[in-house]
Write a protein that holds these residues in place. Sequence first.
Motif, mmCIF file in Angstrom:
data_model
loop_
_atom_site.group_PDB
_atom_site.id
_atom_site.type_symbol
_atom_site.label_atom_id
_atom_site.label_comp_id
_atom_site.label_asym_id
_atom_site.label_seq_id
_atom_site.Cartn_x
_atom_site.Cartn_y
_atom_site.Cartn_z
ATOM 1 N N SER A 320 8.045 -15.563 -43.453
ATOM 2 C CA SER A 320 7.036 -16.279 -42.657
ATOM 3 C C SER A 320 7.702 -17.085 -41.548
ATOM 4 O O SER A 320 7.166 -17.208 -40.442
ATOM 5 C CB SER A 320 6.120 -17.137 -43.529
ATOM 6 O OG SER A 320 6.870 -17.929 -44.389
ATOM 7 N N GLY A 321 8.893 -17.603 -41.819
ATOM 8 C CA GLY A 321 9.618 -18.330 -40.776
ATOM 9 C C GLY A 321 10.020 -17.412 -39.630
ATOM 10 O O GLY A 321 9.981 -17.800 -38.454
ATOM 11 N N GLU A 322 10.389 -16.189 -39.972
ATOM 12 C CA GLU A 322 10.776 -15.241 -38.922
ATOM 13 C C GLU A 322 9.559 -14.867 -38.069
ATOM 14 O O GLU A 322 9.641 -14.764 -36.850
ATOM 15 C CB GLU A 322 11.400 -13.987 -39.558
ATOM 16 C CG GLU A 322 12.246 -13.159 -38.620
ATOM 17 C CD GLU A 322 13.215 -13.978 -37.761
ATOM 18 O OE1 GLU A 322 14.113 -14.617 -38.325
ATOM 19 O OE2 GLU A 322 13.056 -13.997 -36.510
ATOM 20 N N ARG A 323 8.408 -14.700 -38.740
ATOM 21 C CA ARG A 323 7.169 -14.387 -38.012
ATOM 22 C C ARG A 323 6.820 -15.535 -37.046
ATOM 23 O O ARG A 323 6.426 -15.312 -35.908
ATOM 24 C CB ARG A 323 6.045 -14.193 -39.026
ATOM 25 C CG ARG A 323 4.765 -13.639 -38.441
ATOM 26 C CD ARG A 323 3.742 -13.432 -39.547
ATOM 27 N NE ARG A 323 2.533 -12.817 -39.046
ATOM 28 C CZ ARG A 323 2.317 -11.506 -39.038
ATOM 29 N NH1 ARG A 323 3.227 -10.682 -39.514
ATOM 30 N NH2 ARG A 323 1.193 -11.008 -38.558
ATOM 31 N N LEU A 324 7.007 -16.762 -37.547
ATOM 32 C CA LEU A 324 6.745 -17.930 -36.704
ATOM 33 C C LEU A 324 7.687 -17.943 -35.502
ATOM 34 O O LEU A 324 7.266 -18.126 -34.355
ATOM 35 C CB LEU A 324 6.926 -19.206 -37.530
ATOM 36 C CG LEU A 324 6.800 -20.530 -36.777
ATOM 37 C CD1 LEU A 324 5.353 -20.768 -36.335
ATOM 38 C CD2 LEU A 324 7.266 -21.715 -37.638
ATOM 39 N N ARG A 325 8.966 -17.714 -35.760
ATOM 40 C CA ARG A 325 9.942 -17.779 -34.657
ATOM 41 C C ARG A 325 9.686 -16.696 -33.619
ATOM 42 O O ARG A 325 9.782 -16.943 -32.415
ATOM 43 C CB ARG A 325 11.375 -17.661 -35.201
ATOM 44 C CG ARG A 325 11.736 -18.805 -36.140
ATOM 45 C CD ARG A 325 13.194 -19.123 -36.151
ATOM 46 N NE ARG A 325 14.058 -18.012 -36.477
ATOM 47 C CZ ARG A 325 15.382 -18.127 -36.564
ATOM 48 N NH1 ARG A 325 15.957 -19.300 -36.342
ATOM 49 N NH2 ARG A 325 16.128 -17.086 -36.866
ATOM 50 N N GLU A 326 9.360 -15.481 -34.090
ATOM 51 C CA GLU A 326 9.054 -14.404 -33.136
ATOM 52 C C GLU A 326 7.859 -14.769 -32.276
ATOM 53 O O GLU A 326 7.859 -14.573 -31.059
ATOM 54 C CB GLU A 326 8.755 -13.103 -33.885
ATOM 55 C CG GLU A 326 9.997 -12.298 -34.201
ATOM 56 C CD GLU A 326 9.705 -11.176 -35.191
ATOM 57 O OE1 GLU A 326 8.552 -10.679 -35.217
ATOM 58 O OE2 GLU A 326 10.627 -10.817 -35.945
ATOM 59 N N GLY A 327 6.825 -15.301 -32.930
ATOM 60 C CA GLY A 327 5.617 -15.696 -32.201
ATOM 61 C C GLY A 327 5.922 -16.771 -31.172
ATOM 62 O O GLY A 327 5.453 -16.711 -30.027
ATOM 63 N N LEU A 328 6.719 -17.761 -31.560
ATOM 64 C CA LEU A 328 7.055 -18.863 -30.651
ATOM 65 C C LEU A 328 7.841 -18.344 -29.453
ATOM 66 O O LEU A 328 7.602 -18.736 -28.310
ATOM 67 C CB LEU A 328 7.871 -19.930 -31.387
ATOM 68 C CG LEU A 328 7.124 -20.745 -32.453
ATOM 69 C CD1 LEU A 328 8.110 -21.549 -33.295
ATOM 70 C CD2 LEU A 328 6.094 -21.677 -31.810
ATOM 71 N N ARG A 329 8.783 -17.437 -29.725
ATOM 72 C CA ARG A 329 9.593 -16.872 -28.625
ATOM 73 C C ARG A 329 8.711 -16.140 -27.623
ATOM 74 O O ARG A 329 8.831 -16.327 -26.417
ATOM 75 C CB ARG A 329 10.645 -15.904 -29.183
ATOM 76 C CG ARG A 329 11.906 -16.584 -29.600
ATOM 77 C CD ARG A 329 13.038 -15.589 -29.834
ATOM 78 N NE ARG A 329 13.958 -16.183 -30.783
ATOM 79 C CZ ARG A 329 14.013 -15.890 -32.078
ATOM 80 N NH1 ARG A 329 13.232 -14.969 -32.590
ATOM 81 N NH2 ARG A 329 14.869 -16.505 -32.860
#
Length: 414
Positions: A320-329
């Motif tokens: 879920s953290g990776e999904r968040l980071r991708e979205g933020l980028r």
Amino acid sequence: VISTLIRERNDELFERAKRVVPAGMYGHTFVGLNPPSYPQFFSRGKGCRVWDVDGNPYIDLMCAWGPMVLGYGDAEVEAAAARQRSAGDCLDGPSPVFVELAETLVESVPHADWSMFAKNGTDATTLAVRIARAGTGRDKVLMAHGAYHGVASWCADNKVGIAASEQSDTAYFEYNDLVSAEQAAAALAGQVAAIVVCPMRHDTRRDVELVDPEFARGVRALCDRIGAALILDEVRCGMRFDMRGTWEPIGVRPDLSAWSKAIANGYSLAAVLGIDALRQPATEIFTTGSFWFGGVAMAASLATLAGMRERDGVGRMSASGERLREGLREQATSHGLAIRLTGAPQMPMMLFARDDARLERSNAFAGACVENGVFLHPRHNWFLSAAHTAEDIDEALLATDVAFSVVRERFGAE
Ligand SMILES: Cc1ncc(COP(=O)(O)O)c(C=O)c1O
């Protein structure tokens, strides 16, 4: 659309608190330095969500600053805690869960031959330092500049109210700079009891720096060479990266490790784990606390560790953290804003490349996130949990998109 949050009950409580508590609030949860949208008081939490005292809901990306890993009010943790609570919490001595938990930690953390318990992270780091001093017969402690190991006198960053003599045995090195650690040790030859280090550099207000494995190995070798104990401060990272210890994948094992925050899903508990060679000094010191042996937190911890294992907690929060980071980028790029996302998915840190020390963009971003139902922090790393689903992250990303547009509007592109 930015909402204007109702803050009636919050403000009323704050006014009352100011009369009976110095400044109304203190410590890391004090919202005085944050944008005005931040609530100071919360009424409840469930799963990955919290509600402030005015009933405003938030997807929580701070996880109570780390302790929440399986979700607020997790059914299994709460059932285990309730069972123990009905039997008794603070009694004349520990309950069987004390032994069960020590056994579980010693089995699951490879460097650990024994365990001791306390209540907060500061208790654990300070106890580890005391054991290292008892074991080496030396006083000096080396720690990284800017690192946070709690509020005890030996390591406190804010020096107000602390006598210089209380820190005269503490010396500093630069994180990830082995030469600086070797120089600090050489300057105190024969006097160093311990080198205390976090699994990564996660100081506030700056990019998170993952550990350079060469640095970790070098610090291990340095401790062996000078006969000092290597203390790994797992208080923030512990159980979020690797249940065996955060440095286990790089093959570096400490002599002592300090744990708290996530080990009991929000119940107050800390642990010091150590190697056999330090068992005797750990026996000789005197340490205790009125509430240190309460069984409820230990029962909660056993259920938390089991839940983390059975539900692949680390894998879930990392996804879920990776999904968040991708979205933020993606969002930052589409708004024409330069961000720096550092650290690891489970504990992301986001800063704006164009911000100066005032962190104006971070503040505007975080304030707008809070206004739009996502609780995160402008200066501190965030935390993911096993309770955050892909849907929760997608919902949080709707708010961050609005927050990026606020930054773009106020400060322009880049
Ligand atoms: C790395 C680290 N060590 C120690 C502490 C102190 O823990 P506590 O606040 O539970 O005393 C913290 C708290 O944030 C921490 O992040």
